[in-house]
Design a protein around this motif. Structure first.
Motif, short mmCIF file in Angstrom:
data_model
loop_
_atom_site.label_atom_id
_atom_site.label_comp_id
_atom_site.label_asym_id
_atom_site.label_seq_id
_atom_site.Cartn_x
_atom_site.Cartn_y
_atom_site.Cartn_z
N VAL A 37 -29.24 -31.15 32.60
CA VAL A 37 -28.30 -30.75 31.55
C VAL A 37 -29.12 -30.47 30.29
N VAL A 38 -28.93 -29.27 29.73
CA VAL A 38 -29.63 -28.88 28.50
C VAL A 38 -28.61 -28.84 27.36
N LEU A 39 -28.94 -29.52 26.27
CA LEU A 39 -28.04 -29.60 25.12
C LEU A 39 -28.69 -28.89 23.93
N GLY A 40 -28.04 -27.84 23.43
CA GLY A 40 -28.58 -27.10 22.30
C GLY A 40 -27.61 -27.05 21.14
N ASP A 41 -28.11 -27.23 19.91
CA ASP A 41 -27.20 -27.23 18.77
C ASP A 41 -26.87 -25.82 18.28
N GLU A 42 -27.62 -24.81 18.73
CA GLU A 42 -27.26 -23.43 18.41
C GLU A 42 -26.22 -22.91 19.41
N ARG A 43 -25.57 -21.82 19.01
CA ARG A 43 -24.55 -21.24 19.89
C ARG A 43 -25.13 -20.24 20.87
N HIS A 44 -26.43 -19.99 20.79
CA HIS A 44 -27.06 -18.96 21.59
C HIS A 44 -27.84 -19.54 22.77
N ALA A 45 -27.92 -18.75 23.84
CA ALA A 45 -28.84 -19.05 24.94
C ALA A 45 -30.28 -18.90 24.43
N PRO A 46 -31.27 -19.41 25.16
CA PRO A 46 -32.65 -19.39 24.68
C PRO A 46 -33.13 -17.99 24.30
N TYR A 47 -33.89 -17.92 23.23
CA TYR A 47 -34.46 -16.65 22.77
C TYR A 47 -35.82 -16.92 22.14
N THR A 48 -36.59 -15.86 21.95
CA THR A 48 -37.93 -16.00 21.38
C THR A 48 -37.87 -15.76 19.87
#
Length: 408
Positions: A37-48
């Protein structure tokens, strides 16, 4: 021990950026078939992130699609939960707590929470723009254009890249204000910093070194009105856009209360475990780790390449702790690299030039293209290229061969 784990186990990754994505990829590639499970505080999927302050900003900005990272196809699906801020962790109980109040148990924990922009106590922060996320880049790009007056607070890589992008977009004036005696002083040293300052000033940017900002006021918010930037010597700069680029703060608040050293990121051991705790690892910008290719001092390294390098080793460590792989006793060793495209010059770095006590131009000339070596005592610790793209491989091999613990 090896083989497929038995029972329903879960690895939780806190951070859905590049480091989190690379860690997920490494875990799957190295044999983890159970829950992630990956928890991210941004609303976007991973980006560079690097293009945000470089080419894309100079060309008019970026949206998420232009910088999105490719997600690896996997027969064991990973759960990605965006806009989910983690506010706490109990490493003894093996749980993380979300802003919603929910708790999530884990068997393995990856700290990939990265950094946030540092903010100065200069009044209303909405009067200044920052650049960290793709949303930040879109907001800043919308304000740049012909005739705009820009003040950049901070003379590091991001600040100088923003200045170059503003020039490329036709800004009427660009001022860079930095406390240091030269821009990019810490990563590149005084000699190279002075040359880059010269190039920026030839391009029309005013670089104000040895100055601090006392006050920032604006007639309106960051999207309207004229801003007054008051320096410590009384100079007043009027601007339409003010960008605050004074470094970053590691996102470690969620790890407080666990007896970890969080003075600058989270201190990891030589295998990237958080404070040496088994079943937990740190990756990317947030991790402060000893690098066997340099010395035993734990440092954070905020370079794009480090996300992937730490992810690979952290995955091996974590899967060793969970019984999926044999444990790797070798200390983590990596030769960092970085780049900075600033319009006036393309900078490539290898190793840790910031550790250099002296530097020497060994090829070319500073005012054109040059290779600069950095030494600490008798040890070669880094190299920086101004231009010379075809020589990057040679100097990478040179620094790598000189690194402690790295075969020549």
């Amino acid at each position: 021990m090896s083989g497929t784990p038995v029972g329903a186990r879960r690895i939780v990754v806190v951070g859905a950026g590049l480091a989190g994505l690379r860690t997920v990829d490494a875990l799957r590639r190295k044999g983890w078939t159970e829950d992630i499970v990956v928890l991210g505080d941004e609303r976007h999927a991973p980006y560079t992130r690097p293009p945000l302050s470089k080419k894309l900003l100079a060309e008019g900005g970026a949206d998420h699609a232009s910088v999105a990272l490719r997600m690896r196809e996997d027969p064991h699906p990973t759960t990605w939960r965006y806009a989910e801020e983690v506010v706490g962790a109990d490493l003894d109980a093996a749980t993380v707590t979300l802003a919603s109040g929910d708790e999530l148990a884990y068997d393995g924990l990856v700290a990939a929470s990265g950094v946030r922009p540092r903010r100065l106590p200069l009044g209303d922060p909405d009067a200044r723009l920052v650049l960290r996320t793709v949303d930040d880049a879109a907001a800043l790009a919308a304000h740049l254009g012909p005739g705009v007056r820009v003040v950049v607070i901070g003379g590091g890589f991001i600040g100088c890249e923003v200045a170059a992008a503003a020039r490329a977009r036709g800004a009427a004036s660009v001022d860079v204000v930095t406390l240091d005696t030269q821009p990019m002083l810490t990563p590149l040293g005084a000699v190279v910093g002075a040359e880059l300052r010269r190039r920026h000033e030839v391009a029309g940017t005013t670089v104000r070194c040895g100055r601090t900002v006392s006050e920032v006021t604006r007639d309106g918010d960051a999207s309207s009105g004229v801003c007054r930037v008051v320096l410590d010597d009384g100079t007043v700069l009027e601007a339409d856009v003010v960008v605050e680029a004074v470094g970053s703060v590691p996102a470690t608040v969620w790890l407080e209360g666990n007896g970890l050293d969080l003075a600058d990121g989270v201190v990891c051991d030589a295998a990237l475990r958080l404070g040496g705790r088994r079943g937990t690892v740190g990756v990317g910008d947030v991790a402060r780790f000893p690098n066997a290719s340099v010395d035993a001092v734990a440092r954070r390294v905020e370079h794009w390449q480090i996300a992937g390098d730490t992810a690979g080793r952290a995955a091996t460590t974590l899967l060793g702790d969970l019984g999926v792989l044999p444990e790797d006793p070798a200390p983590f060793a990596v030769v960092p690299s970085f780049w900075s495209d600033q319009g006036v010059v393309s900078v490539r770095g290898i190793g840790m030039p910031s550790l250099g006590e002296e530097s020497e131009v060994v090829e070319g000339t500073l005012d054109a293209e040059a290779a600069v070596l950095y030494r600490r005592g008798d040890d070669l610790v880094g190299a920086v290229l101004l231009g010379l793209p075809r020589r990057l491989g040679y100097y990478t091999q040179l620094v790598t061969a000189a690194s402690v613990g790295t075969p020549a």
